[in-house]
Every structure is written in C-alpha cells, then in structure tokens.
Scaffold this motif. Structure first.
Motif, PDB file in Angstrom:
ATOM      1  N   ILE A 113       0.823  -1.212   0.000  1.00 51.41           N
ATOM      2  CA  ILE A 113       0.000   0.000   0.000  1.00 51.41           C
ATOM      3  C   ILE A 113       0.857   1.262   0.000  1.00 51.41           C
ATOM      4  CG2 ILE A 113      -1.609   1.370   1.394  1.00 51.41           C
ATOM      5  CD1 ILE A 113      -2.991  -1.235   2.185  1.00 51.41           C
ATOM      6  N   TYR A 128       2.253   1.884  -3.417  1.00 51.29           N
ATOM      7  CA  TYR A 128       1.198   2.276  -4.352  1.00 51.29           C
ATOM      8  C   TYR A 128       0.786   3.733  -4.131  1.00 51.29           C
ATOM      9  CZ  TYR A 128      -3.210   2.193  -6.919  1.00 51.29           C
ATOM     10  OH  TYR A 128      -4.226   2.474  -7.800  1.00 51.29           O
ATOM     11  N   ARG A 156      -5.630   5.724   0.224  1.00 51.51           N
ATOM     12  CA  ARG A 156      -4.955   4.906   1.240  1.00 51.51           C
ATOM     13  C   ARG A 156      -5.964   4.268   2.198  1.00 51.51           C
ATOM     14  NH1 ARG A 156      -0.010   4.523   3.790  1.00 51.51           N
ATOM     15  NH2 ARG A 156       0.912   6.246   2.581  1.00 51.51           N
ATOM     16  N   SER A 159      -9.082   3.524   1.666  1.00 55.78           N
ATOM     17  CA  SER A 159      -9.816   2.477   0.980  1.00 55.78           C
ATOM     18  C   SER A 159      -8.983   1.203   0.860  1.00 55.78           C
ATOM     19  CB  SER A 159     -10.233   2.959  -0.407  1.00 55.78           C
ATOM     20  OG  SER A 159     -10.922   1.946  -1.111  1.00 55.78           O
ATOM     21  N   LEU A 160      -7.716   1.372   0.504  1.00 55.39           N
ATOM     22  CA  LEU A 160      -6.821   0.217   0.393  1.00 55.39           C
ATOM     23  C   LEU A 160      -6.619  -0.449   1.754  1.00 55.39           C
ATOM     24  CD1 LEU A 160      -4.190   1.802  -2.009  1.00 55.39           C
ATOM     25  CD2 LEU A 160      -5.563  -0.243  -2.507  1.00 55.39           C
ATOM     26  N   THR A 161      -6.455   0.370   2.785  1.00 60.76           N
ATOM     27  CA  THR A 161      -6.233  -0.177   4.130  1.00 60.76           C
ATOM     28  C   THR A 161      -7.448  -0.957   4.610  1.00 60.76           C
ATOM     29  OG1 THR A 161      -4.730   1.641   4.675  1.00 60.76           O
ATOM     30  CG2 THR A 161      -5.686   0.421   6.508  1.00 60.76           C
ATOM     31  N   THR A 219      -9.670  -2.491   2.768  1.00 63.00           N
ATOM     32  CA  THR A 219      -9.726  -3.753   2.014  1.00 63.00           C
ATOM     33  C   THR A 219      -8.697  -4.744   2.537  1.00 63.00           C
ATOM     34  OG1 THR A 219     -10.455  -2.578   0.021  1.00 63.00           O
ATOM     35  CG2 THR A 219      -9.559  -4.787  -0.275  1.00 63.00           C
ATOM     36  N   GLU A 274      -2.277  -6.762   1.445  1.00 64.72           N
ATOM     37  CA  GLU A 274      -2.046  -5.463   0.804  1.00 64.72           C
ATOM     38  C   GLU A 274      -1.871  -5.609  -0.699  1.00 64.72           C
ATOM     39  OE1 GLU A 274       0.859  -2.929   2.505  1.00 64.72           O
ATOM     40  OE2 GLU A 274       0.025  -3.039   4.546  1.00 64.72           O
ATOM     41  N   ALA A 284      -5.267  -6.130  -2.197  1.00 63.94           N
ATOM     42  CA  ALA A 284      -6.035  -4.880  -2.146  1.00 63.94           C
ATOM     43  C   ALA A 284      -5.590  -3.925  -3.248  1.00 63.94           C
ATOM     44  CB  ALA A 284      -5.866  -4.230  -0.773  1.00 63.94           C
ATOM     45  N   VAL A 285      -4.291  -3.827  -3.451  1.00 60.64           N
ATOM     46  CA  VAL A 285      -3.752  -2.952  -4.497  1.00 60.64           C
ATOM     47  C   VAL A 285      -4.175  -3.446  -5.870  1.00 60.64           C
ATOM     48  CG1 VAL A 285      -1.618  -2.271  -5.649  1.00 60.64           C
ATOM     49  CG2 VAL A 285      -1.809  -2.076  -3.158  1.00 60.64           C
ATOM     50  N   PHE A 316      -7.762  -2.607  -6.457  1.00 60.93           N
ATOM     51  CA  PHE A 316      -8.003  -1.165  -6.575  1.00 60.93           C
ATOM     52  C   PHE A 316      -7.749  -0.676  -7.993  1.00 60.93           C
ATOM     53  CE2 PHE A 316      -7.169   3.365  -5.685  1.00 60.93           C
ATOM     54  CZ  PHE A 316      -8.254   3.646  -4.868  1.00 60.93           C
TER      55      PHE A 316
END
Length: 219
Positions: free
Chosen positions: A3, A6, A29, A31-33, A35, A50, A53-54, A57
């Motif tokens: 994350i 990214y 960030r 939103s990624l966290t 997920t 992570e 999630a990336v 995204f």
C-alpha cells in the motif's frame, strides 16, 4: 506492490492544489487499508492482503487520470472564484479612487478625447472577465454533475487571464501616463492601498492561470 508503495506512486502521478491532492491520496490509502484489513481478517498475511487490495483497486495508470481531472477542476474553481471576486472589486476600488481624487485639479479637465474610452474599456474587460469567472464557477461547482468535459472550462479560465492581464496592464499604463496627476498623488494612503490590492489580485490571477494551463495539458 504494498500500500505504501502504491500510494507513493499515486501521489507522484498527480499534480494540483496541495490540499485536495492530499485528500484524494488519503482517501485512496484509507480504501486500500480497509480492504487489506478485511482480507487479513479472512486469513491472509498482511503483505499478501495489501498486494491483493492494491490489485483490486487498479493500476496507478488507470486510477490517476480520474483523480487528475478532479484536481484540475478544483484548480479551475479556485481561479474562477478569484476572477469573480477580484476583478469587479478592482473596478470598484479604482472607480472610487478616480471619483474622489484628484478632485478639481485643473489637468483633470484636459484629458485626451480617448481617455474616457480607455477607462471604460478597462472596466469592461475586468467586469466581463469577472462575470465569466462567475459562470465558470457555477459550471464547475453545482453544474459539474452535468458537465461532460469540465477540463476545457478550466483551460479557458487560464487563457482568459493570459489575455486580460496584458490588456489591463497596458490600458492602466496609458491612463496613468496621460492623467497628469498632482504631485504626491501616488503616495496618498488610499492610492497606495489600491495599488497593493491590485498587484495582489493580478498575482493571484496569474498564479492560478499558470496552474490551470499546466494541469489541463497534463489532464
């Protein structure tokens, strides 16, 4: 990609007003966290969560253009607000100055025939540009949901400033050169304040125009 990596790439890919840019990056960030946290709760280790999630995204190259357009519109709204507020205000300030000073100075009645036309044109340019700023502010604000191509409006605001600033500067110099004002006129407190305000307004307009033109090329 994790994350932090990214988000760093996304931040480097974006340009625009610092506050809104920071908000967009923080939103991404978060939103990624969220997920990654959910995936980790399902049994994945943190690094794998992570990375997934990336991947879900989307690549920076896919996400950045939408974010960049949003930042470009924000810059356009800011410049539109500057035009709407500062240009009519400049007209009001200097109209007040010229009506009060220099009063009954003899040279005031000996101005050339084109003087009135030049001052009227100067005021008209600023008022029209200010009105355009108001319309653009409306279009990029409440009207943004119906605007299919907001970026050209932002670019047009930058172009308006790049045209009007030299014109206003030239007309102001011509008007001042033939005014034959009394000695010490430019050292009067109201005049000095008006000059400082005008310089600040023009500086804000130029800065906003340069940023809008740069961002619209990027967008």
């Amino acid at each position: 990609m994790l994350i932090d990596d990214y988000v760093a790439d996304l931040s480097r890919a974006l340009a625009g007003p610092s506050g809104p840019k920071r908000d967009l990056v923080v939103e991404a960030r978060d939103s990624l966290t969220d997920t990654a946290d959910a995936l980790e709760a399902q049994g994945l280790d943190r690094a794998a969560a992570e990375r997934v999630a990336v991947e879900e995204f989307g690549e920076v190259a896919q996400i950045a253009p939408g974010y960049q357009e949003e930042l470009t519109v924000v810059a356009g709204r800011r410049l539109a607000a500057v035009l709407f507020l500062t240009l009519p205000l400049s007209v009001l300030i200097w109209s007040t100055i010229w009506h009060i000073f220099p009063g009954d100075h003899p040279a005031w009645s000996a101005r050339p025939a084109w003087y009135t036309t030049a001052t009227a044109l100067l005021d008209a340019i600023q008022v029209v540009a200010g009105l355009y700023g108001a319309l653009a502010l409306l279009a990029l604000g409440r009207g943004a949901r119906w605007m299919r191509r907001p970026v050209p409006i932002t670019r047009s605001l930058g172009l308006v400033v790049m045209v009007t600033l030299p014109l206003c500067g030239l007309l102001s110099l011509l008007v001042s050169a033939v005014s034959d004002l009394p000695a010490g006129f430019d050292r009067l407190a109201p005049v000095m304040l008006a000059e400082v305000a005008t310089s600040a307004f023009w500086g804000l307009q130029f800065y906003g125009a340069v940023r809008c033109l740069r961002l619209t090329r990027r967008a």
